[in-house]
Design a protein around this motif. Structure first.
Motif, PDB file in Angstrom:
ATOM      1  N   GLU A  36      41.885  92.206 111.736  1.00 10.85           N
ATOM      2  CA  GLU A  36      41.327  90.680 111.721  1.00 10.85           C
ATOM      3  C   GLU A  36      40.548  90.600 110.136  1.00 10.85           C
ATOM      4  OE1 GLU A  36      41.278  92.613 114.181  1.00 10.85           O
ATOM      5  OE2 GLU A  36      41.979  91.600 115.891  1.00 10.85           O
ATOM      6  N   GLU A  40      41.425  88.326 106.977  1.00  7.69           N
ATOM      7  CA  GLU A  40      40.439  86.922 106.792  1.00  7.69           C
ATOM      8  C   GLU A  40      40.097  87.277 105.258  1.00  7.69           C
ATOM      9  OE1 GLU A  40      36.039  85.395 107.960  1.00  7.69           O
ATOM     10  OE2 GLU A  40      37.219  86.581 109.463  1.00  7.69           O
ATOM     11  N   TRP A 164      29.627  91.593 114.678  1.00  8.04           N
ATOM     12  CA  TRP A 164      30.622  91.175 115.805  1.00  8.04           C
ATOM     13  C   TRP A 164      30.091  89.910 116.438  1.00  8.04           C
ATOM     14  CZ3 TRP A 164      30.737  89.929 120.848  1.00  8.04           C
ATOM     15  CH2 TRP A 164      31.975  89.896 121.496  1.00  8.04           C
ATOM     16  N   TRP A 167      30.635  87.167 113.990  1.00  6.54           N
ATOM     17  CA  TRP A 167      32.223  86.922 114.098  1.00  6.54           C
ATOM     18  C   TRP A 167      32.358  86.054 115.356  1.00  6.54           C
ATOM     19  CZ3 TRP A 167      35.413  88.193 117.853  1.00  6.54           C
ATOM     20  CH2 TRP A 167      36.677  87.897 117.787  1.00  6.54           C
ATOM     21  N   ALA A 168      31.897  86.309 116.429  1.00  6.35           N
ATOM     22  CA  ALA A 168      32.252  85.897 117.902  1.00  6.35           C
ATOM     23  C   ALA A 168      31.642  84.322 117.656  1.00  6.35           C
ATOM     24  CB  ALA A 168      31.393  86.590 118.751  1.00  6.35           C
ATOM     25  N   LYS A 170      31.044  82.421 115.048  1.00  5.43           N
ATOM     26  CA  LYS A 170      32.117  81.799 114.119  1.00  5.43           C
ATOM     27  C   LYS A 170      33.499  81.506 114.745  1.00  5.43           C
ATOM     28  CE  LYS A 170      30.192  83.617 109.777  1.00  5.43           C
ATOM     29  NZ  LYS A 170      30.445  84.124 108.630  1.00  5.43           N
ATOM     30  N   THR A 171      34.081  82.364 115.612  1.00  2.00           N
ATOM     31  CA  THR A 171      35.480  82.216 116.094  1.00  2.00           C
ATOM     32  C   THR A 171      35.263  81.220 117.161  1.00  2.00           C
ATOM     33  OG1 THR A 171      35.710  84.309 115.447  1.00  2.00           O
ATOM     34  CG2 THR A 171      37.223  83.460 116.865  1.00  2.00           C
ATOM     35  N   LEU A 173      33.678  81.996 120.457  1.00  2.00           N
ATOM     36  CA  LEU A 173      33.884  82.732 121.803  1.00  2.00           C
ATOM     37  C   LEU A 173      32.707  82.203 122.587  1.00  2.00           C
ATOM     38  CD1 LEU A 173      35.628  85.133 120.155  1.00  2.00           C
ATOM     39  CD2 LEU A 173      34.266  86.621 121.544  1.00  2.00           C
ATOM     40  N   LYS A 212      37.113  89.579 123.441  1.00  2.00           N
ATOM     41  CA  LYS A 212      37.600  88.349 123.010  1.00  2.00           C
ATOM     42  C   LYS A 212      38.873  88.000 124.193  1.00  2.00           C
ATOM     43  CE  LYS A 212      39.759  85.456 120.174  1.00  2.00           C
ATOM     44  NZ  LYS A 212      40.825  84.973 120.819  1.00  2.00           N
ATOM     45  N   ASP A 216      38.632  84.216 126.055  1.00  2.00           N
ATOM     46  CA  ASP A 216      39.819  83.513 126.374  1.00  2.00           C
ATOM     47  C   ASP A 216      40.084  82.965 127.724  1.00  2.00           C
ATOM     48  OD1 ASP A 216      40.420  83.996 123.662  1.00  2.00           O
ATOM     49  OD2 ASP A 216      41.896  85.431 124.051  1.00  2.00           O
TER      50      ASP A 216
END
Length: 359
Positions: A36, A40, A164, A167-168, A170-171, A173, A212, A216
């Motif tokens: 990932e 990116e 992490w 990232w979480a 930004k993504t 989660l 992750k 979901d």
């Protein structure tokens, strides 16, 4: 293992300075986001990433393509595999599970790594070859030939929990997953009482990819009872699921947004916080400013609350103030540091002075 260790920020810096003709081997556990992160990074360079899972290949033909008779010469050549860049544009070729590949696959990789050539076809100029290998007794691994290893620059890839979490955020989660990991990040990659390198067989343990998946399935669920408990256990294991569900129903540490928008209202809550809880708050503030764009109308309030919060730490929570200052120089949150420099000049001066005092 004595190889150099790099977190995400450092790995990106290494990729920036290392010539494309240098092959890189990333060493680390599964589920830490290698593919990932590379996707990116190279997407930002307008470069395609081709991920090949070598452990799943049974024959060199899976890698080099199928033989084909050239009617004009009567000779046999190989049809290019589906992934080969026939358009001449450079790619990042990500060879995952290198040390789980069959010996005959590794022989093919030797020529690719040395000559950047596959069945007579040369990778386009500027292409990068990056391999990933797992380490630890819990994996069924193939010993790599030293001659193959010597063709790679080796880096042990160890993303930090803070990276992490960033990232979480930004993504997008689920906030409950983010809050759980930020309060006790030992659960991010394993069960706390698991022995290092132990062979877990089919026992489920948490990792970054698993969290992750948890996010979901709970994203649109307001309560996590019944079947959600079983589903989460199937993803991260019973112990991690139990700890996560207990955390969701328990008291939550103040978020970065809470401090930046409502510091005066939340100040009394901070009085009872220990250093580890304040460290979570500090990271939350930086992470919020790194990811969120503060509206122009809110900048003055956010800046004032940030300055008041650090002043509070400097006067009564000195260890936490030192942690906040260290985050300022860590290079993990460049957008947050830019916000401070641009909109919180008093705070920036205080942090610079504080960091010099620590040194």
């Amino acid at each position: 293992m004595s190889n150099i260790r790099c977190n995400i920020t450092e790995l990106i810096q290494v990729l920036d300075i290392m010539p494309a003709k240098h092959n890189i081997m990333l060493v680390g556990n599964h589920g830490i986001g290698k593919s990932e992160i590379l996707t990116e990074y190279y997407k930002s360079k307008d470069m395609r990433v081709v991920a090949l899972f070598l452990g799943q290949m049974s024959d060199p033909g899976d890698l080099i393509g199928l033989p084909n008779k050239d009617e004009s010469t009567g000779k046999t050549d190989f049809m290019p595999p589906y992934w080969f860049p026939i358009d001449g544009k450079p790619i990042c070729l990500f060879l995952d599970e290198l040390n789980r590949a069959r010996p005959e696959i590794l022989q093919t990789i030797m020529d690719l790594a040395l000559n950047r050539k596959l069945a007579g076809r040369i990778l386009p100029e500027g292409s990068r070859i990056i391999a990933a290998v797992n380490e630890g007794d819990q994996y069924q691994l193939t010993d790599l030939d030293p001659a193959l290893v010597s063709r790679f620059n080796i880096v042990t890839f160890a993303p930090t929990p803070q990276e992490w979490l960033l990232w979480a955020k930004k993504t997008g989660l689920d906030h409950r997953v983010i809050e759980f990991i930020q309060e006790d990040n030992i659960w991010l990659d394993k069960t706390p009482d698991a022995k290092e390198g132990a062979d877990t067989g089919l026992d489920k343990t948490p990792d970054r990819r698993a969290w992750k998946r948890v996010s979901d399935i709970i994203k649109n669920a307001h309560t996590l009872s019944g079947v959600y408990s079983k589903a989460i256990s199937s993803i991260v294991g019973a112990k991690a699921a139990s700890a996560f569900l207990s955390s969701v129903s328990a008291h939550k540490i103040l978020s970065g947004r809470d401090i930046l928008y409502n510091f005066n209202e939340k100040r009394t809550v901070l009085d009872s916080y220990q250093i580890h809880e304040l460290s979570v708050v500090n990271d939350g503030i930086y992470r919020f400013l790194e990811v969120e764009k503060v509206p122009e109308a809110d900048k003055a309030k956010v800046a004032k609350n940030a300055e008041a919060y650090f002043d509070y730490l400097a006067k009564s929570k000195k260890e936490a103030a030192a942690h906040f200052a260290n985050l300022y120089v860590s290079k993990t949150y460049p957008n947050a540091v830019s916000f401070f420099a641009r909109d919180c000049r008093v705070l920036t001066m205080s942090l610079v002075i504080y960091v010099k005092g620590i040194k």
